[in-house]
Motif scaffolding. Structure first.
Motif, mmCIF file in Angstrom:
data_model
loop_
_atom_site.group_PDB
_atom_site.id
_atom_site.type_symbol
_atom_site.label_atom_id
_atom_site.label_comp_id
_atom_site.label_asym_id
_atom_site.label_seq_id
_atom_site.Cartn_x
_atom_site.Cartn_y
_atom_site.Cartn_z
ATOM 1 N N VAL A 1 0.851 -1.156 0.072
ATOM 2 C CA VAL A 1 0.088 0.100 0.063
ATOM 3 C C VAL A 1 0.939 1.287 0.050
ATOM 4 O O VAL A 1 1.594 1.292 0.841
ATOM 5 C CB VAL A 1 -0.774 0.095 1.239
ATOM 6 C CG1 VAL A 1 -1.815 1.371 1.130
ATOM 7 C CG2 VAL A 1 -1.887 -1.474 1.293
ATOM 8 N N GLY A 2 0.730 2.056 -1.236
ATOM 9 C CA GLY A 2 1.476 2.918 -0.981
ATOM 10 C C GLY A 2 2.731 3.328 -1.216
ATOM 11 O O GLY A 2 3.485 2.340 -1.356
ATOM 12 N N ILE B 1 -7.706 1.127 3.083
ATOM 13 C CA ILE B 1 -8.365 1.121 1.301
ATOM 14 C C ILE B 1 -9.727 0.698 1.474
ATOM 15 O O ILE B 1 -10.713 1.476 1.267
ATOM 16 C CB ILE B 1 -7.358 0.479 0.617
ATOM 17 C CG1 ILE B 1 -5.895 0.825 0.550
ATOM 18 C CG2 ILE B 1 -8.057 0.211 -0.849
ATOM 19 C CD1 ILE B 1 -5.949 2.013 -0.078
ATOM 20 N N ALA C 1 -2.816 2.378 -4.157
ATOM 21 C CA ALA C 1 -2.058 3.593 -4.018
ATOM 22 C C ALA C 1 -0.835 3.932 -4.406
ATOM 23 O O ALA C 1 0.224 4.494 -3.880
ATOM 24 C CB ALA C 1 -2.098 3.940 -2.301
ATOM 25 N N HIS C 2 -0.567 3.388 -5.768
ATOM 26 C CA HIS C 2 0.271 3.872 -6.450
ATOM 27 C C HIS C 2 1.505 3.353 -6.240
ATOM 28 O O HIS C 2 2.712 3.989 -6.069
ATOM 29 C CB HIS C 2 0.370 5.259 -6.801
ATOM 30 C CG HIS C 2 -1.037 5.770 -7.393
ATOM 31 N ND1 HIS C 2 -1.613 6.691 -6.854
ATOM 32 C CD2 HIS C 2 -1.612 5.481 -8.228
ATOM 33 C CE1 HIS C 2 -2.784 6.990 -7.303
ATOM 34 N NE2 HIS C 2 -2.837 6.293 -8.309
ATOM 35 N N HIS D 1 -7.231 14.086 -5.539
ATOM 36 C CA HIS D 1 -7.378 12.566 -6.312
ATOM 37 C C HIS D 1 -8.518 11.847 -5.946
ATOM 38 O O HIS D 1 -8.399 10.709 -5.389
ATOM 39 C CB HIS D 1 -5.888 12.042 -5.954
ATOM 40 C CG HIS D 1 -5.597 11.111 -7.056
ATOM 41 N ND1 HIS D 1 -4.528 10.703 -7.521
ATOM 42 C CD2 HIS D 1 -6.444 10.496 -8.056
ATOM 43 C CE1 HIS D 1 -4.379 9.836 -8.565
ATOM 44 N NE2 HIS D 1 -5.595 9.515 -8.850
#
Length: 330
Positions: free
Chosen positions: A14-15, A25, A61-62, A296
């Motif tokens: 995550v992230g 999330i 999350a990228h 976003h």
């Protein structure tokens, strides 16, 4: 259909920090997956990779995913899939995944309507000065009615230019048709269905920028689209036009946009994404009165996020079972 083995190891990342906080999330993802597979965090997966390689990587999350990360978590290259929460995969090196023979899937379709709605929220907020009106109504200055303050711009019967007429772009165009707008689009390939059903017209990027009252960016972020909108492109736009970006921040040259907004070269901008993201404290885009900012939030509705979570769960379990992924994108 056979159930996946509980020995199937799924690395949850995550992230940027590759944390394990998937509950931030959506807690239903962890709850459902733990019934069928073994979830591990990055550090655990990396430490035990030689003896227990990861079978699936689930990203939220990228998280940056490339050959180095895959090798660290699955040195035997037994990885069955990279499952991404979200439709954008610019943070995943697709070329390296293809080279390694690892399929990648995302969550398209289920978020198209929500993201299109966000584009329209920003567009309407820009056109009708909604943020400024809200602040004014809450202030001590609003004591009497004034007829000619905060005059906006019409949206109906104007021209919208959509850069990237895929699923989300088509949903934006569908809404534009309801506003009786002229619909221009720029795309890698023609969208005949949108042309036939919505009256959309394929044009060059330059012509789209010159003729549109509202320019909406919905294209994926790739090396070709990074910096797609910079000083030369902004100079082509009408001084009364607005730029809406729901794609990715790097599609727009931030410094060039700031200059165009400060000089009123364009009327304003609605930005769901920025570069960098989040913007540093004191950044000009935080202070300009002709910018509407959102953090976003494109797909951020309860319904869309629930559907995205379910697609992640279904894709992870499909990979664990060895059955085809539902939404493979590479």
């Amino acid at each position: 259909m056979p159930l996946p083995s509980s020995s199937c190891r799924v690395a949850v990342l995550v992230g940027p920090e590759r944390g394990f906080d998937v509950d931030s999330i959506d807690p239903t993802i962890r709850q459902q997956l733990e019934q069928h597979v073994q979830l591990v965090d990055y550090e655990t997966a990396k430490a035990s990779a030689e003896t227990e390689p990861v079978d699936v990587i689930a990203t939220f999350a990228h998280v940056l995913v490339g050959k180095e990360l895959v090798t660290a978590l699955s040195p035997s290259r037994a990885l069955k899939a990279v499952v991404n929460y979200g439709v954008g995969v610019d943070h995943i090196n697709l070329d390296e995944m293809r080279e390694l023979g690892i399929p990648v899937c995302n969550t398209p379709g289920v978020l198209s309507g929500a993201t299109a709605d966000m584009a329209w929220a920003l567009l309407m907020a820009c056109a009708r000065n909604i943020v400024q009106c809200d602040a004014y109504c809450r202030s001590d200055a609003y004591t009497v009615y004034r007829n000619m303050i905060f005059l906006g711009r019409d949206v109906h019967h104007k021209t919208i230019g959509i850069v990237g007429l895929g699923r989300i772009g088509t949903e934006i165009a569908r809404r534009a048709k309801g506003f009786h707008m002229r619909i221009l689009y720029h795309n890698r390939s023609p969208n005949k269905d949108a042309e036939d059903k919505l009256g959309a017209t394929l044009v060059s990027l330059d012509d789209l920028l010159k003729e549109s009252d509202y320019v909406v960016l919905v294209c994926p972020c790739t090396p070709e689209t990074t910096g797609l909108i910079s000083t030369p492109q902004l100079k082509l736009m009408k001084s009364t036009a607005f730029l809406v970006n729901i794609a990715r921040g790097p599609v727009v040259d931030t410094d060039a946009l700031v200059a165009a907004l400060q000089s009123k070269e364009i009327a304003g901008a609605g930005l769901d994404v920025t570069d960098p993201e989040p913007l540093p404290l004191g950044h000009p885009l935080r202070t300009l009165d002709n910018v509407v900012l959102a953090p976003h939030r494109g797909s951020a509705t309860a319904e869309a996020r629930a559907a995205m979570a379910q697609l992640v769960i279904d894709n992870v379990l499909a990979a664990a079972r060895g059955t085809p992924l539902l939404t493979r994108c590479a």
